[in-house]
Design an enzyme around this catalytic site. Sequence first.
Site, PDB file in Angstrom:
ATOM      1  N   SER A  12      30.919  68.269 139.592  1.00 47.27           N
ATOM      2  CA  SER A  12      31.666  68.128 138.567  1.00 47.27           C
ATOM      3  C   SER A  12      31.301  68.870 137.402  1.00 47.27           C
ATOM      4  CB  SER A  12      31.682  66.630 138.167  1.00 47.27           C
ATOM      5  OG  SER A  12      32.491  66.128 137.189  1.00 47.27           O
ATOM      6  N   HIS A  39      35.717  68.282 140.610  1.00 47.41           N
ATOM      7  CA  HIS A  39      36.554  67.669 139.854  1.00 47.41           C
ATOM      8  C   HIS A  39      37.546  68.629 138.848  1.00 47.41           C
ATOM      9  CE1 HIS A  39      33.742  64.021 140.038  1.00 47.41           C
ATOM     10  NE2 HIS A  39      34.624  63.976 141.160  1.00 47.41           N
ATOM     11  N   ASP A 131      30.290  60.006 140.947  1.00 47.59           N
ATOM     12  CA  ASP A 131      30.974  60.063 142.090  1.00 47.59           C
ATOM     13  C   ASP A 131      30.016  60.924 143.196  1.00 47.59           C
ATOM     14  OD1 ASP A 131      33.330  60.412 143.658  1.00 47.59           O
ATOM     15  OD2 ASP A 131      34.019  62.192 142.858  1.00 47.59           O
TER      16      ASP A 131
END
Length: 349
Positions: A12, A39, A131
Amino acid sequence: MPGHDLIVVGASAGGVEALSYLVKNLPPDLNAAVMIVLHVPSHGTSVMPRILSRAGKLPASHAKDGEVIELRRIYVAPPNYHLLVKPGYIHLTRGATENGHRPAIDPLFRTAARAYGRRVVAVVLTGVLDDGTAGLRAVKMRNGVAVVQNPEDAMYPGMPRSAIENVDDIDYILPLSDIADILVNLANTPVEGEEDPVPEEIEFESGLVELDMNVLNNEERPGKPSTFGCPDCGGTLWDLSDGKLLRFRCRTGHAYSAETLLAKQSDALEDALWFALRALEEKASLSTRMAKRMRDRNQVLSAQRLEEQVKDSQKRAGVIRDVLLKGNPTPAEGNNSKAPEDEEPTNIS
C-alpha cells in the site's frame, strides 16, 4: 514436483518504491509467476506495470480476465478490480470492496491459497492499517509460505506489523533487501506433502468476492451477527473473529478488519459532523432572513423568537466547528525504508 511457483505480493503506502526495488532484484529466469496488488484509486490510471518493467528484468502487465498464468511474468491488479486466482488462469471481478479497497490484497492471497495451496508464497510489504493480514492467514491455513517485510525496514510499518501480530508461524520476517533472494530460493525448492481439503471459510469468502449467487444466498454463513452495521451498504456485519484476528463481513461481501472498520466509523462520524454543521448554519441563515422580514412588518415577538433560534444554532455550530478543528491529526508512521527474451512461456497448471 513443482516449486513454490506462485508469488503473491501486497503493498500500500510506500509500495511503488518497495515493489520497484523487489522486482529489480528478481532474475529473468524466475521459476514462478508474480502477482501484485497495490492499493490504487478506483478511478485512477495505473502505470505500475510500466514502472516495474523498467525497474526489473521480468515483463509486467495489468492482469486480464481469463488470462493464462505464465512463469517469469508479473501480473498487476488493474484499478477497480480484484485480482483473483483460479487453477491455471486469472479472474478479475468488481466484487465488494475489502478493507475499503478494490483491488484489495486479501482476495488475491485467499484465492491463491485456495487454488495452489503449498505452492503459494505470500509477501506483505509496506502499508498502513492491515489489508493482507486475513489473506496471509488463509495462505498459512493451506500450508503456503508467509514472508513479511520487517516493520522497522518498511516506509509504513502498519501492514507488516499487523501481519506479524495476528498470523501465527510467519516463515520469514526480512528487510526488503533480503526478500528477493528468499523468493528465488523458494521458487527453486520442490513442494512436498499432500494438499489438505480447502477450508470452508476460504471457499465461502472466495465465493463472496466472486459474487457467487449460491454463496450470497446461503444462510449457513461463517461467524455470527454482530451489533455493527456495514459502513458501505448498511447491512449487518457478521463477526468472523478467529484467534487473534478480529474482522467482519456483511451479506454482500464488504469486509473489514477491526482497524479498517474503526477508520471507516471515524470517517462516518466526521461526515455526520459536517452535515450537522451545514444544517445549523443554513438554519441560522434562514432564521436571520425570516426575522428581518418579521421586523419589517412590526412582528416583533415573532422576530425575537427567530433571533433566539439564530443564536442557539450559531452556538451549536460553534461547538461542532471546534470539534472538527481540534481533531487530532493522524501522525505519519516512521520512515526507515531504504531507497530503492525471447522464450517460450511456461504455464502453471
